[in-house]
Design a protein around this motif. Sequence first.
Motif, PDB file in Angstrom:
ATOM      1  N   ARG A  92      -0.737  71.904  78.747  1.00 47.70           N
ATOM      2  CA  ARG A  92       0.346  71.983  77.768  1.00 47.70           C
ATOM      3  C   ARG A  92       0.188  70.898  76.706  1.00 47.70           C
ATOM      4  NH1 ARG A  92       4.781  69.422  76.624  1.00 47.70           N
ATOM      5  NH2 ARG A  92       4.622  68.016  78.409  1.00 47.70           N
ATOM      6  N   LEU A  93      -0.166  69.704  77.145  1.00 52.65           N
ATOM      7  CA  LEU A  93      -0.371  68.603  76.208  1.00 52.65           C
ATOM      8  C   LEU A  93      -1.547  68.872  75.271  1.00 52.65           C
ATOM      9  CD1 LEU A  93       0.298  65.571  78.555  1.00 52.65           C
ATOM     10  CD2 LEU A  93       1.661  66.224  76.554  1.00 52.65           C
ATOM     11  N   ASP A  94      -2.595  69.522  75.783  1.00 50.41           N
ATOM     12  CA  ASP A  94      -3.744  69.869  74.941  1.00 50.41           C
ATOM     13  C   ASP A  94      -3.341  70.842  73.837  1.00 50.41           C
ATOM     14  OD1 ASP A  94      -5.477  68.213  76.315  1.00 50.41           O
ATOM     15  OD2 ASP A  94      -6.297  69.816  77.579  1.00 50.41           O
ATOM     16  N   VAL A  95      -2.522  71.842  74.196  1.00 53.47           N
ATOM     17  CA  VAL A  95      -2.053  72.809  73.203  1.00 53.47           C
ATOM     18  C   VAL A  95      -1.171  72.117  72.165  1.00 53.47           C
ATOM     19  CG1 VAL A  95      -0.573  74.844  72.885  1.00 53.47           C
ATOM     20  CG2 VAL A  95      -2.242  74.800  74.747  1.00 53.47           C
ATOM     21  N   THR A  96      -0.285  71.262  72.642  1.00 54.09           N
ATOM     22  CA  THR A  96       0.598  70.523  71.733  1.00 54.09           C
ATOM     23  C   THR A  96      -0.214  69.639  70.796  1.00 54.09           C
ATOM     24  OG1 THR A  96       2.334  70.493  73.412  1.00 54.09           O
ATOM     25  CG2 THR A  96       2.525  68.900  71.630  1.00 54.09           C
ATOM     26  N   LEU A  97      -1.225  68.968  71.337  1.00 56.37           N
ATOM     27  CA  LEU A  97      -2.073  68.097  70.514  1.00 56.37           C
ATOM     28  C   LEU A  97      -2.796  68.905  69.441  1.00 56.37           C
ATOM     29  CD1 LEU A  97      -3.255  65.306  69.948  1.00 56.37           C
ATOM     30  CD2 LEU A  97      -5.038  65.817  71.622  1.00 56.37           C
ATOM     31  N   LYS A  98      -3.302  70.058  69.819  1.00 51.96           N
ATOM     32  CA  LYS A  98      -4.010  70.912  68.846  1.00 51.96           C
ATOM     33  C   LYS A  98      -3.062  71.302  67.710  1.00 51.96           C
ATOM     34  CE  LYS A  98      -6.792  75.081  68.533  1.00 51.96           C
ATOM     35  NZ  LYS A  98      -6.237  76.390  68.274  1.00 51.96           N
ATOM     36  N   ASN A  99      -1.837  71.705  68.063  1.00 51.15           N
ATOM     37  CA  ASN A  99      -0.854  72.079  67.046  1.00 51.15           C
ATOM     38  C   ASN A  99      -0.484  70.891  66.157  1.00 51.15           C
ATOM     39  OD1 ASN A  99      -0.783  74.701  68.026  1.00 51.15           O
ATOM     40  ND2 ASN A  99       0.979  74.317  69.345  1.00 51.15           N
TER      41      ASN A  99
END
Length: 128
Positions: A92-99
Amino acid sequence: MAAAKKELQQQLETQVSALSKIQKDITKNHQVRRQYTIQHGENEMVQKELELLDDEANVFKLIGPVLVKQDLVEAKANVSKRIEYITAELKRLDVTLKNLEESQTSKREEVMKLQQRIQAGNPGKGRP
Protein backbone atom coordinates in the motif's frame (compact mmCIF):
# COMPACT_ATOMS: atom_id res chain seq x y z
CA MET A 1 -1.35 44.07 -15.88
CA ALA A 2 -0.09 44.39 -12.30
CA ALA A 3 -3.21 42.58 -11.07
CA ALA A 4 -2.51 39.71 -13.49
CA LYS A 5 1.06 39.49 -12.25
CA LYS A 6 -0.12 39.49 -8.64
CA GLU A 7 -2.60 36.71 -9.43
CA LEU A 8 0.18 34.67 -11.07
CA GLN A 9 2.35 35.21 -7.99
CA GLN A 10 -0.47 33.95 -5.75
CA GLN A 11 -0.97 30.90 -7.96
CA LEU A 12 2.76 30.25 -7.82
CA GLU A 13 2.78 30.48 -4.01
CA THR A 14 -0.19 28.09 -3.81
CA GLN A 15 1.50 25.58 -6.12
CA VAL A 16 4.83 25.83 -4.26
CA SER A 17 2.98 25.23 -0.99
CA ALA A 18 1.22 22.19 -2.46
CA LEU A 19 4.54 20.89 -3.78
CA SER A 20 6.11 21.31 -0.34
CA LYS A 21 3.26 19.34 1.26
CA ILE A 22 3.71 16.53 -1.26
CA GLN A 23 7.44 16.41 -0.52
CA LYS A 24 6.71 16.18 3.23
CA ASP A 25 4.24 13.35 2.54
CA ILE A 26 6.90 11.52 0.51
CA THR A 27 9.38 11.86 3.37
CA LYS A 28 6.80 10.59 5.86
CA ASN A 29 6.00 7.67 3.55
CA HIS A 30 9.69 6.73 3.39
CA GLN A 31 9.97 6.82 7.19
CA VAL A 32 6.89 4.65 7.72
CA ARG A 33 8.06 2.25 5.02
CA ARG A 34 11.45 1.96 6.69
CA GLN A 35 9.77 1.06 10.00
CA TYR A 36 7.60 -1.58 8.35
CA THR A 37 10.60 -3.03 6.54
CA ILE A 38 12.45 -3.39 9.85
CA GLN A 39 9.40 -5.00 11.47
CA HIS A 40 9.05 -7.35 8.51
CA GLY A 41 12.64 -8.50 8.89
CA GLU A 42 12.26 -8.99 12.63
CA ASN A 43 9.08 -11.02 12.19
CA GLU A 44 10.66 -13.20 9.53
CA MET A 45 13.50 -13.95 11.96
CA VAL A 46 10.98 -14.85 14.67
CA GLN A 47 9.14 -17.09 12.21
CA LYS A 48 12.37 -18.91 11.31
CA GLU A 49 13.18 -19.38 15.00
CA LEU A 50 9.70 -20.76 15.69
CA GLU A 51 10.10 -23.25 12.84
CA LEU A 52 13.22 -24.63 14.54
CA LEU A 53 11.35 -25.50 17.73
CA ASP A 54 9.92 -28.90 18.61
CA ASP A 55 6.15 -29.21 18.85
CA GLU A 56 6.36 -29.59 22.64
CA ALA A 57 8.56 -26.51 23.13
CA ASN A 58 7.44 -23.80 25.49
CA VAL A 59 6.85 -20.42 23.87
CA PHE A 60 6.33 -17.26 25.85
CA LYS A 61 4.94 -13.93 24.73
CA LEU A 62 5.92 -10.70 26.43
CA ILE A 63 2.82 -8.75 27.44
CA GLY A 64 3.85 -5.64 29.31
CA PRO A 65 6.27 -6.73 32.04
CA VAL A 66 4.92 -10.33 32.10
CA LEU A 67 5.89 -13.40 30.07
CA VAL A 68 2.75 -15.38 29.20
CA LYS A 69 2.91 -18.98 27.97
CA GLN A 70 1.59 -19.33 24.44
CA ASP A 71 0.81 -22.33 22.27
CA LEU A 72 3.44 -22.85 19.54
CA VAL A 73 0.81 -23.21 16.80
CA GLU A 74 -0.86 -20.01 17.96
CA ALA A 75 2.48 -18.18 18.06
CA LYS A 76 3.30 -19.31 14.50
CA ALA A 77 -0.15 -18.22 13.31
CA ASN A 78 0.21 -14.81 14.96
CA VAL A 79 3.62 -14.19 13.40
CA SER A 80 2.36 -15.29 9.98
CA LYS A 81 -0.62 -12.93 10.25
CA ARG A 82 1.68 -10.11 11.30
CA ILE A 83 3.95 -10.74 8.31
CA GLU A 84 0.89 -10.80 6.02
CA TYR A 85 -0.31 -7.48 7.42
CA ILE A 86 3.11 -5.84 7.15
CA THR A 87 3.53 -7.07 3.56
CA ALA A 88 0.13 -5.61 2.65
CA GLU A 89 1.06 -2.30 4.27
CA LEU A 90 4.36 -2.20 2.36
CA LYS A 91 2.49 -2.73 -0.92
CA ARG A 92 0.00 0.00 0.00
CA LEU A 93 2.84 2.37 0.85
CA ASP A 94 4.51 1.61 -2.50
CA VAL A 95 1.33 2.53 -4.37
CA THR A 96 0.93 5.69 -2.31
CA LEU A 97 4.57 6.64 -2.94
CA LYS A 98 4.15 6.15 -6.69
CA ASN A 99 1.07 8.40 -6.68
CA LEU A 100 2.85 11.04 -4.58
CA GLU A 101 5.85 11.05 -6.92
CA GLU A 102 3.54 11.50 -9.92
CA SER A 103 1.81 14.39 -8.15
CA GLN A 104 5.19 15.88 -7.29
CA THR A 105 6.26 15.76 -10.93
CA SER A 106 3.06 17.44 -12.14
CA LYS A 107 3.28 20.14 -9.44
CA ARG A 108 6.90 20.87 -10.39
CA GLU A 109 5.82 21.30 -14.00
CA GLU A 110 3.01 23.65 -12.95
CA VAL A 111 5.42 25.69 -10.84
CA MET A 112 7.91 25.95 -13.71
CA LYS A 113 5.16 27.04 -16.13
CA LEU A 114 3.97 29.71 -13.73
CA GLN A 115 7.53 30.94 -13.21
CA GLN A 116 8.01 31.15 -16.98
CA ARG A 117 4.74 33.06 -17.39
CA ILE A 118 5.77 35.52 -14.68
CA GLN A 119 9.21 36.04 -16.26
CA ALA A 120 7.70 36.37 -19.75
CA GLY A 121 5.42 39.14 -18.47
CA ASN A 122 8.52 41.11 -17.34
CA PRO A 123 10.96 41.13 -20.25
CA GLY A 124 13.86 43.47 -19.64
CA LYS A 125 13.03 44.16 -15.99
CA GLY A 126 15.10 41.31 -14.61
CA ARG A 127 13.72 38.81 -12.20
CA PRO A 128 10.29 39.43 -10.67
